[in-house]
Motif scaffolding. Structure first.
Motif, mmCIF file in Angstrom:
data_model
loop_
_atom_site.group_PDB
_atom_site.id
_atom_site.type_symbol
_atom_site.label_atom_id
_atom_site.label_comp_id
_atom_site.label_asym_id
_atom_site.label_seq_id
_atom_site.Cartn_x
_atom_site.Cartn_y
_atom_site.Cartn_z
ATOM 1 N N LEU A 74 0.915 -1.288 -0.015
ATOM 2 C CA LEU A 74 0.139 -0.031 0.143
ATOM 3 C C LEU A 74 0.956 1.343 0.043
ATOM 4 O O LEU A 74 0.481 2.198 -0.632
ATOM 5 C CB LEU A 74 -0.877 0.000 1.379
ATOM 6 N N GLY A 75 1.984 1.340 0.686
ATOM 7 C CA GLY A 75 2.994 2.304 0.695
ATOM 8 C C GLY A 75 3.564 2.514 -0.417
ATOM 9 O O GLY A 75 3.673 3.701 -1.220
ATOM 10 N N SER A 76 4.220 1.510 -1.146
ATOM 11 C CA SER A 76 5.049 1.975 -2.240
ATOM 12 C C SER A 76 4.653 1.049 -3.527
ATOM 13 O O SER A 76 5.486 1.087 -4.516
ATOM 14 C CB SER A 76 6.484 1.276 -1.888
ATOM 15 N N HIS A 77 3.487 0.435 -3.596
ATOM 16 C CA HIS A 77 2.692 -0.392 -4.649
ATOM 17 C C HIS A 77 3.824 -1.200 -5.218
ATOM 18 O O HIS A 77 3.671 -1.455 -6.261
ATOM 19 C CB HIS A 77 2.475 0.553 -5.649
ATOM 20 N N GLN A 78 4.564 -1.761 -4.029
ATOM 21 C CA GLN A 78 5.498 -3.060 -4.584
ATOM 22 C C GLN A 78 4.786 -4.388 -4.126
ATOM 23 O O GLN A 78 4.353 -4.475 -3.111
ATOM 24 C CB GLN A 78 6.720 -3.044 -3.654
ATOM 25 N N PRO A 79 4.406 -5.214 -5.254
ATOM 26 C CA PRO A 79 3.710 -6.422 -4.774
ATOM 27 C C PRO A 79 4.547 -7.332 -4.068
ATOM 28 O O PRO A 79 5.727 -7.332 -4.102
ATOM 29 C CB PRO A 79 3.146 -6.973 -6.260
ATOM 30 N N PRO A 80 3.970 -8.166 -3.449
ATOM 31 C CA PRO A 80 4.508 -9.420 -2.659
ATOM 32 C C PRO A 80 5.236 -10.184 -3.909
ATOM 33 O O PRO A 80 4.675 -10.502 -4.861
ATOM 34 C CB PRO A 80 3.702 -10.128 -1.882
ATOM 35 N N THR A 81 6.520 -10.658 -3.662
ATOM 36 C CA THR A 81 7.110 -11.628 -4.518
ATOM 37 C C THR A 81 6.572 -13.125 -4.361
ATOM 38 O O THR A 81 5.804 -13.260 -3.300
ATOM 39 C CB THR A 81 8.677 -11.711 -4.090
#
Length: 493
Positions: A76-83
């Motif tokens: 939610l903070g950096s729009h980085q999806p989980p690997t």
């Protein structure tokens, strides 16, 4: 028939029962207490094991919750999806939790599988999938926590109950054991007191039958044995009483016979005394009678008157008859002397006193003072003398209450027999002039009693002395020569 040891064994069992029961009760109480403690400990451990698993499960769920939360926050903070690696790692943790099977709610496995599905690739919308998995995990956590609190509460209640039961058991078991022991002890002591009662009965010769207290009385065989014994003892006691009565009757009959024989002997002695007196008289008369006979014969020859001669012949014939009579009296033998024998003075005096006691009135008593000596003397003579003196004393006392005292002692080869009584005593004439035959102070007496005593004493070489007692009664002291058995020649009857 049961073996001989059956009876003693049952008695021993009865007497040892309280001890055995006490030991058995103590052992059972100890085993029960230890068993209960072991059960409680095992139960507590058994309850703790699933709780430990559950705590591990909740810890795992919390870690998974934190891991998904971190991924969601980052996304939610950096729009980085989980690997894929991160998701695989969380799914592996969820599989581990499912395999641990530590859940309390039955819905938990299904919810965990759904959460794992949310995290499976491919993921179109990472944020909604992570939020869905996270909400499922939190739902599971909430359910599991509520159930864990419930389980802990239940465990605590069980522990409290077990503690209460243990406390009650701890107090009740000894009380119960003591109560049972007291009951057994009372029962056993009842048996002991009954045994004591049986022994008292035997000691005091009360041969009563004993019945068992109850049907299961452990001493029943002993009572049977005791009853058999008392029956035998009753029979023996009865036989003993009968035997004693029989003996008493025999003794009475024998003593009456002896006393009758004694009276006959006494009578014989009287006749002998009369005979001796007659012999003395004959001796004195013979000389003058023979002188008169001679004178009559001379006168018969010298006289010339036939009438006088005939008369003198008749008188001379009578005088010859008198002479023959006197001669025949003189030829009669006097008493034969008795051979002395060895005797016990106590027995000699005791036998005569006992014999005389059978005809003694109740108001007269005989006391004997005698030191025992073994001596050699004419036994029958002494017996007859003592019997005569006792009879004299008894007759002198008459209906008055009184005491006859017999003393016997031995000193310097002389046996001294003293008979004293509390009667009126000897007459002044007897004490001053001595014994005269045919003199008597008794209304129906012949006056030969003491004369016979004197004759017997003198015949045995003894001396006789009449005296007054200190209280005025008659006292007769007789001394016989006697020998100690060491110096004497032993005479055999």
């Amino acid at each position: 028939m049961p073996p001989a040891y059956a009876r003693p064994m049952s008695a021993r069992t009865t007497l040892l029962q309280p001890l055995r029961v006490s030991v058995a009760l103590a052992t059972i109480a100890l085993i029960l207490s230890l068993g209960f403690l072991a059960l409680t400990a095992w139960h507590s451990a058994y309850r703790l094991s699933p709780l430990e698993n559950h705590i591990r499960q909740i810890q795992g769920l919390q870690q998974t919750d934190i891991a998904i939360g971190k991924l969601l926050t980052r996304h939610l903070g950096s729009h980085q999806p989980p690997t894929a690696m991160e998701l695989a790692h969380i799914r592996a943790d969820l599989d581990d939790l499912l395999q641990q099977n530590g859940q309390l709610s039955p819905k938990t496995p299904e919810n965990l599988r759904m959460a794992s599905d949310y995290l499976s690739l491919p993921i179109d919308n990472p944020s909604s999938n992570l939020i869905g998995a996270l909400s499922l995990i939190r739902k599971v956590l909430t359910q599991e926590n509520a159930l864990q609190q419930q389980a802990i509460k239940t465990a605590r209640q069980s522990a409290d109950q077990e503690f209460t039961i243990a406390l009650i058991a701890l107090i009740a078991t000894p009380i119960l054991a003591i109560a049972v022991m007291i009951w057994f002890r009372r029962r056993a002591f009842r048996a002991v007191s009954r045994l004591s009662e049986l022994l008292d009965n035997v000691a005091s010769l009360r041969f009563v039958e004993i019945r068992p207290v109850s049907e299961d009385d452990p001493l029943a065989p002993i009572y049977d044995h005791y009853n058999e014994m008392t029956a035998s003892l009753r029979t023996v006691a009865q036989q003993s009483r009968d035997h004693t009565d029989q003996l008493e009757n025999q003794v009475r009959a024998a003593s009456e016979t002896l006393l009758r024989q004694q009276a006959e002997l006494e009578n014989g002695a009287k006749m002998a005394a009369i005979g001796e007196f007659s012999a003395r008289l004959a001796h004195e008369l013979r000389n003058p009678v023979s002188g008169i006979s001679m004178a009559l014969r001379n006168m018969e020859i010298e006289t010339e008157d036939p009438d006088h001669r005939e008369r003198l012949g008749l008188i001379a014939g009578e005088m010859d008859r008198v002479t023959r009579l006197l001669n025949s009296l003189l030829q009669n033998k006097s008493f034969t002397l008795e051979t002395p024998v060895q005797v016990s003075s106590d027995q000699l005096v005791g036998d005569v006193v006992k014999l005389f006691g059978y005809r003694l009135p109740t108001h007269i008593s005989i006391k004997v003072h005698s030191e025992n000596h073994t001596i050699v003397l004419p036994r029958d003579t002494v017996r007859q003398v003592l019997l005569n003196l006792l009879k004299n004393s008894c007759e002198a006392l008459g209906n008055q209450p009184g005491t006859i005292t017999v003393s016997f002692d031995v000193a310097k080869n002389t046996a001294r027999l003293t008979v004293a009584d509390t009667g009126p005593g000897y007459s002044e004439a007897l004490l001053t002039r001595g014994i005269r035959p045919f003199q008597t102070g008794k209304a129906d007496g012949v006056g030969l009693g003491l004369s016979i005593v004197q004759h017997l004493v003198h015949g045995a070489g003894g001396t006789l002395h009449f005296d007054r007692n200190t209280n005025g009664g008659a006292k007769t002291v007789i001394e016989f020569p006697c020998e100690e058995p060491d110096h004497a020649h032993h005479h055999h009857h």
